[in-house]
Design a protein around this motif. Structure first.
Motif, PDB file in Angstrom:
ATOM      1  N   GLY A  24     -92.732 -49.679 -78.828  1.00  0.00           N
ATOM      2  CA  GLY A  24     -91.953 -50.019 -77.533  1.00  0.00           C
ATOM      3  C   GLY A  24     -92.712 -50.997 -76.531  1.00  0.00           C
ATOM      4  N   HIS A  43     -83.599 -59.023 -68.339  1.00  0.00           N
ATOM      5  CA  HIS A  43     -83.757 -58.427 -69.470  1.00  0.00           C
ATOM      6  C   HIS A  43     -83.972 -56.941 -69.656  1.00  0.00           C
ATOM      7  CE1 HIS A  43     -86.515 -57.648 -73.160  1.00  0.00           C
ATOM      8  NE2 HIS A  43     -86.240 -58.733 -73.495  1.00  0.00           N
ATOM      9  N   ALA A  45     -85.665 -54.558 -70.312  1.00  0.00           N
ATOM     10  CA  ALA A  45     -86.947 -53.904 -70.534  1.00  0.00           C
ATOM     11  C   ALA A  45     -87.716 -53.856 -69.232  1.00  0.00           C
ATOM     12  CB  ALA A  45     -87.867 -54.997 -71.311  1.00  0.00           C
ATOM     13  N   THR A  47     -90.584 -54.768 -67.162  1.00  0.00           N
ATOM     14  CA  THR A  47     -91.911 -56.064 -67.057  1.00  0.00           C
ATOM     15  C   THR A  47     -93.203 -55.606 -66.359  1.00  0.00           C
ATOM     16  OG1 THR A  47     -89.901 -57.689 -67.426  1.00  0.00           O
ATOM     17  CG2 THR A  47     -92.097 -58.585 -66.732  1.00  0.00           C
ATOM     18  N   PRO A  74     -85.941 -52.711 -65.607  1.00  0.00           N
ATOM     19  CA  PRO A  74     -84.823 -53.340 -66.519  1.00  0.00           C
ATOM     20  C   PRO A  74     -84.026 -54.007 -65.278  1.00  0.00           C
ATOM     21  CG  PRO A  74     -85.204 -50.935 -67.059  1.00  0.00           C
ATOM     22  CD  PRO A  74     -85.781 -51.299 -65.622  1.00  0.00           C
ATOM     23  N   ARG A  95     -93.663 -56.342 -72.233  1.00  0.00           N
ATOM     24  CA  ARG A  95     -92.426 -55.502 -72.110  1.00  0.00           C
ATOM     25  C   ARG A  95     -92.663 -54.366 -72.469  1.00  0.00           C
ATOM     26  NH1 ARG A  95     -88.708 -60.748 -74.354  1.00  0.00           N
ATOM     27  NH2 ARG A  95     -88.798 -62.080 -72.681  1.00  0.00           N
ATOM     28  N   SER A  97     -90.368 -50.765 -73.370  1.00  0.00           N
ATOM     29  CA  SER A  97     -89.187 -50.322 -73.422  1.00  0.00           C
ATOM     30  C   SER A  97     -89.146 -49.119 -72.470  1.00  0.00           C
ATOM     31  CB  SER A  97     -89.165 -49.614 -74.898  1.00  0.00           C
ATOM     32  OG  SER A  97     -88.211 -48.632 -75.002  1.00  0.00           O
ATOM     33  N   PRO A  98     -87.807 -48.997 -71.854  1.00  0.00           N
ATOM     34  CA  PRO A  98     -87.566 -48.107 -70.850  1.00  0.00           C
ATOM     35  C   PRO A  98     -88.000 -46.517 -71.305  1.00  0.00           C
ATOM     36  CG  PRO A  98     -85.813 -49.780 -70.768  1.00  0.00           C
ATOM     37  CD  PRO A  98     -86.651 -49.956 -72.055  1.00  0.00           C
ATOM     38  N   ALA A 101     -91.744 -46.261 -70.675  1.00  0.00           N
ATOM     39  CA  ALA A 101     -92.120 -46.948 -69.548  1.00  0.00           C
ATOM     40  C   ALA A 101     -92.729 -45.873 -68.445  1.00  0.00           C
ATOM     41  CB  ALA A 101     -91.008 -47.790 -68.647  1.00  0.00           C
ATOM     42  N   TRP A 169     -80.453 -44.565 -76.158  1.00  0.00           N
ATOM     43  CA  TRP A 169     -81.129 -45.844 -75.617  1.00  0.00           C
ATOM     44  C   TRP A 169     -81.070 -46.768 -76.930  1.00  0.00           C
ATOM     45  CZ3 TRP A 169     -81.961 -49.446 -72.340  1.00  0.00           C
ATOM     46  CH2 TRP A 169     -82.749 -50.475 -72.628  1.00  0.00           C
ATOM     47  N   ARG A 275     -88.659 -60.555 -81.685  1.00  0.00           N
ATOM     48  CA  ARG A 275     -87.362 -60.199 -80.859  1.00  0.00           C
ATOM     49  C   ARG A 275     -86.220 -59.935 -81.564  1.00  0.00           C
ATOM     50  NH1 ARG A 275     -83.073 -61.524 -78.585  1.00  0.00           N
ATOM     51  NH2 ARG A 275     -83.275 -63.722 -79.591  1.00  0.00           N
TER      52      ARG A 275
END
Length: 291
Positions: A24, A43, A45, A47, A74, A95, A97-98, A101, A169, A275
């Motif tokens: 992630g 985006h 994600a 940041t 995000p 980046r 992944s939520p 995060a 997700w 990506r």
């Protein structure tokens, strides 16, 4: 270091030689002589911007200016409200992944409430230490390794999200935002209210908003690749070209033709070469969720 041409300026772009050990996490290094008030494109994600150079990146937001190392949830840049500028900027952009995060940051993306937050506010002295260490080493690969060590340590110490939330997700991401959202709760065996509440509180946005961002991101990169708007709309789940136009305008404040030329999208194939190609991390299966 590769070179990305933007007008008369040339950005330096560096990628890690190997994937991050933390699922992630993806990252890239940037050396940019002049950001010139460029539009930030949303985006799906979180940041994390780790600034370490002589220049200071600045994000102009609806709520004011934020400088230096930053965190944003995000959808940063929704509505075209955020611009990046700065001279002689050097940074590692991560980046997240939520799904991971919350563990890495120490707060849920929901607590960011769509704002851009100075990293110092979340990590205190640790934010200054990582900036100093990134500046002290001489190679980008060393910087990526330092960043990986920091993120791995924080991830291992942080709280995980619910497996059902993570699975939902990754279903949305794998389906490019076209997954039937109303069916996700049934698939994980939760009530709709429970999944929507947990998803929002742990990942920072509701499932339908997540799907909208993922679908937009997929469509936007196809526009950058030169595909026509009508074809992209038909192939990415929009009702028609007008629907795509409305979504792009709502998310970026610009038309599809303008978005197709945005540097922060155009640089992606160079900065994030995997990506959309790798399998989603943490591939939860229903059999796992119900054991």
């Amino acid at each position: 270091m590769q070179t990305f041409a933007h007008g008369a300026a040339a950005w330096g772009v560096e990628c890690p030689r190997r994937p991050s050990p933390v699922d992630g996490v993806t990252m890239a290094g940037f050396r940019v002589p002049d950001l010139d008030a460029l539009r930030i494109v949303p985006h799906p994600a979180v940041t994390l911007l780790l600034d370490f150079g002589d220049g200071t990146p600045v994000l102009d937001c609806a709520t004011g200016q934020q400088r230096g190392s930053l965190v944003a949830g995000p959808g940063l840049g929704t509505g075209g409200a955020v611009r990046a500028r700065g001279v002689d900027v050097e940074c590692v952009q991560v980046r997240l992944s939520p799904v991971i995060a919350r563990a890495v940051l120490g707060v849920s993306p929901a607590d960011l409430d769509g704002a851009v937050v100075p990293l110092d506010d979340l990590w205190g002295r640790e934010a200054s230490r990582i900036r100093e260490r990134l500046a002290d080493v001489s190679s980008w690969q060393e910087r990526f390794a330092l960043t990986d060590l920091l993120l791995a340590r924080r991830y291992e110490a942080g709280p995980p999200v619910d497996a059902e939330v993570a699975w939902a997700w990754h279903r949305i991401v794998a389906g490019h935002g076209l997954t039937r959202i109303d069916g996700l709760a049934d698939e994980v065996g939760w009530s709709r209210k429970r999944l929507w509440s947990r998803f929002r509180s742990q990942l920072g946005l509701p499932p339908k908003r997540a799907a909208k961002l993922v679908r937009f991101d997929h469509a936007a990169h196809r526009l950058v690749a030169g595909e026509g708007a009508a074809h992209v709309a038909a192939d990415t789940g929009y009702a028609d070209q007008s629907h795509l136009h409305r979504d792009v305008r709502a998310l970026t404040g610009a038309t599809p033709a303008t978005v197709a030329g945005e540097p922060f999208l155009a640089v992606d194939d160079m900065a994030w070469p995997t990506r959309g190609k790798a399998a989603p991390p943490h591939s939860y299966h229903l059999s796992y969720l119900h054991t």
